[in-house]
Design a protein around this motif. Structure first.
Motif, short mmCIF file in Angstrom:
data_model
loop_
_atom_site.label_atom_id
_atom_site.label_comp_id
_atom_site.label_asym_id
_atom_site.label_seq_id
_atom_site.Cartn_x
_atom_site.Cartn_y
_atom_site.Cartn_z
N TYR A 17 0.83 -1.20 0.00
CA TYR A 17 0.00 0.00 0.00
C TYR A 17 0.86 1.26 0.00
O TYR A 17 0.62 2.21 -0.76
CB TYR A 17 -0.91 -0.02 1.22
CG TYR A 17 -1.84 1.16 1.35
CD1 TYR A 17 -3.15 1.09 0.88
CD2 TYR A 17 -1.42 2.35 1.96
CE1 TYR A 17 -4.01 2.17 1.00
CE2 TYR A 17 -2.27 3.43 2.08
CZ TYR A 17 -3.57 3.34 1.60
OH TYR A 17 -4.41 4.42 1.71
N ILE A 18 1.88 1.27 0.85
CA ILE A 18 2.77 2.43 0.91
C ILE A 18 3.45 2.68 -0.42
O ILE A 18 3.56 3.82 -0.88
CB ILE A 18 3.80 2.24 2.04
CG1 ILE A 18 3.10 2.26 3.40
CG2 ILE A 18 4.88 3.32 1.98
CD1 ILE A 18 3.97 1.80 4.55
N GLN A 19 3.88 1.63 -1.05
CA GLN A 19 4.54 1.75 -2.34
C GLN A 19 3.58 2.32 -3.39
O GLN A 19 3.97 3.14 -4.24
CB GLN A 19 5.06 0.38 -2.80
CG GLN A 19 5.81 0.40 -4.12
CD GLN A 19 7.11 1.19 -4.05
OE1 GLN A 19 7.75 1.25 -3.01
NE2 GLN A 19 7.52 1.77 -5.16
N ALA A 20 2.33 1.91 -3.33
CA ALA A 20 1.36 2.31 -4.35
C ALA A 20 0.81 3.71 -4.14
O ALA A 20 0.76 4.51 -5.08
CB ALA A 20 0.20 1.31 -4.37
N VAL A 21 0.41 4.05 -2.89
CA VAL A 21 -0.28 5.34 -2.68
C VAL A 21 0.14 6.04 -1.40
O VAL A 21 -0.52 7.01 -0.99
CB VAL A 21 -1.82 5.14 -2.67
CG1 VAL A 21 -2.32 4.69 -4.03
CG2 VAL A 21 -2.25 4.15 -1.59
N GLY A 22 1.22 5.62 -0.77
CA GLY A 22 1.59 6.18 0.52
C GLY A 22 2.43 7.42 0.46
O GLY A 22 3.30 7.63 1.32
N SER A 23 2.18 8.27 -0.51
CA SER A 23 2.96 9.49 -0.69
C SER A 23 2.03 10.62 -1.12
O SER A 23 1.03 10.40 -1.81
CB SER A 23 4.04 9.28 -1.76
OG SER A 23 4.54 10.51 -2.23
N MET A 24 2.35 11.84 -0.74
CA MET A 24 1.56 12.99 -1.19
C MET A 24 1.72 13.24 -2.68
O MET A 24 0.96 14.02 -3.27
CB MET A 24 1.97 14.23 -0.39
CG MET A 24 1.61 14.17 1.09
SD MET A 24 -0.14 13.86 1.42
CE MET A 24 -0.88 15.36 0.77
N ASP A 25 2.68 12.59 -3.31
CA ASP A 25 2.83 12.71 -4.77
C ASP A 25 1.60 12.20 -5.50
O ASP A 25 1.36 12.57 -6.65
CB ASP A 25 4.05 11.93 -5.24
CG ASP A 25 5.36 12.51 -4.73
OD1 ASP A 25 5.36 13.69 -4.33
OD2 ASP A 25 6.36 11.77 -4.71
N HIS A 26 0.83 11.33 -4.84
CA HIS A 26 -0.35 10.73 -5.47
C HIS A 26 -1.62 11.55 -5.23
O HIS A 26 -2.69 11.16 -5.69
CB HIS A 26 -0.57 9.31 -4.93
CG HIS A 26 0.58 8.38 -5.16
ND1 HIS A 26 0.80 7.76 -6.38
CD2 HIS A 26 1.58 7.98 -4.35
CE1 HIS A 26 1.88 7.01 -6.29
NE2 HIS A 26 2.38 7.12 -5.09
N VAL A 27 -1.51 12.66 -4.51
CA VAL A 27 -2.68 13.40 -4.07
C VAL A 27 -2.99 14.55 -5.03
O VAL A 27 -2.11 15.34 -5.39
CB VAL A 27 -2.48 13.94 -2.64
CG1 VAL A 27 -3.67 14.78 -2.20
CG2 VAL A 27 -2.27 12.78 -1.67
N HIS A 28 -4.24 14.66 -5.41
CA HIS A 28 -4.69 15.72 -6.31
C HIS A 28 -4.58 17.09 -5.62
O HIS A 28 -4.82 17.21 -4.41
CB HIS A 28 -6.15 15.45 -6.71
CG HIS A 28 -6.62 16.24 -7.88
ND1 HIS A 28 -6.97 17.58 -7.79
CD2 HIS A 28 -6.83 15.88 -9.17
CE1 HIS A 28 -7.38 18.00 -8.97
NE2 HIS A 28 -7.29 17.00 -9.83
N ARG A 29 -4.26 18.10 -6.38
CA ARG A 29 -4.11 19.45 -5.83
C ARG A 29 -5.38 19.92 -5.13
O ARG A 29 -5.32 20.56 -4.07
CB ARG A 29 -3.76 20.43 -6.96
CG ARG A 29 -3.58 21.88 -6.49
CD ARG A 29 -3.30 22.79 -7.66
NE ARG A 29 -4.42 22.78 -8.62
CZ ARG A 29 -4.39 23.38 -9.79
NH1 ARG A 29 -3.29 24.02 -10.20
NH2 ARG A 29 -5.44 23.34 -10.59
N ASP A 30 -6.54 19.63 -5.69
CA ASP A 30 -7.80 20.06 -5.07
C ASP A 30 -7.97 19.46 -3.67
O ASP A 30 -8.51 20.10 -2.77
CB ASP A 30 -8.99 19.66 -5.93
CG ASP A 30 -9.05 20.44 -7.23
OD1 ASP A 30 -8.30 21.43 -7.38
OD2 ASP A 30 -9.86 20.06 -8.11
N ASP A 31 -7.52 18.21 -3.50
CA ASP A 31 -7.64 17.57 -2.20
C ASP A 31 -6.70 18.20 -1.18
O ASP A 31 -7.06 18.42 -0.02
CB ASP A 31 -7.36 16.07 -2.32
CG ASP A 31 -8.36 15.37 -3.23
OD1 ASP A 31 -9.49 15.87 -3.36
OD2 ASP A 31 -8.00 14.34 -3.83
#
Length: 203
Positions: A17-31
């Motif tokens: 999970y951390i490897q896939a989405v555990g970073s703010m790099d994956h977060v949309h600007r609006d969020d």
């Protein structure tokens, strides 16, 4: 969906999970902007309820918030402490966040209610309302859909919520909805996020 099943499923797949989405790099600007708006409006401590591996908790602290991350999975809490040693994390459940009544200014519940049986959601939202001071703020992120329905999430079963129904549940728990965001990014399930405020007159 039992807490034990959710805890065990995420604990088994924590590193994946951390490897896939555990970073703010994956977060949309609006969020990011919506969560920062909540942090700016909140007065005092913010709880990241269902913090997972801690990236949102760290993000909030980096932007000046007093914040504590709480998660059901002991593996996530351990990983969060390793990744962000200056940020406080602890184990806990959404149903019992273990803070005094009205003691926090904001709660972030980012995709942490998605595995909750709809019949049990009210109890969690009332716990959020109990923890928040009157006028405190909540942001919740969730899978949005035209009807309330279960689906096969990659980790463990989850639910899609129509905005109207989730907004109604928030109203029943003592919140007023202030802002709603929805979108569907390419290759992603429809996303929803709600900024709500705990009603001032509610006890």
């Amino acid at each position: 969906m039992s807490r034990t099943r959710v805890r065990d499923a995420y604990s088994r797949r924590a590193d994946e999970y951390i490897q896939a989405v555990g970073s703010m790099d994956h977060v949309h600007r609006d969020d990011r902007e919506l969560v920062l708006e909540m942090a700016q409006l909140a007065e005092g401590l913010i709880l990241d309820a269902g913090c997972g591996p801690g990236q949102w908790t760290n993000f909030l602290q980096e932007h000046g918030a007093e914040v504590v991350g709480v998660d059901l999975s002991p593996v996530f809490v351990e990983r969060a402490r390793q990744r962000f040693p200056r940020v406080p994390f602890r184990e806990g459940t959404l149903e019992d966040l273990q803070v005094p009544d009205g003691s926090v200014g904001g709660i972030l519940s980012w995709y942490s209610i998605i595995h909750t049986d709809p019949a049990d959601l009210g109890r969690i939202l009332r716990e959020f309302a109990r923890c928040l001071r009157p006028g405190g703020y909540l942001v919740t992120g969730f899978f949005e859909g035209p009807r309330l329905e279960a689906f096969d999430h990659q980790v463990v079963g989850a639910y899609r919520w129509p905005v109207r129904e989730l907004s109604g549940a928030l109203g029943d728990a003592g919140f007023t909805v202030h802002r709603v965001h929805t979108r569907t990014d390419p290759g992603r399930r429809p996303h929803g996020a709600i900024l709500a405020r705990r009603n001032v007159g509610d006890n």
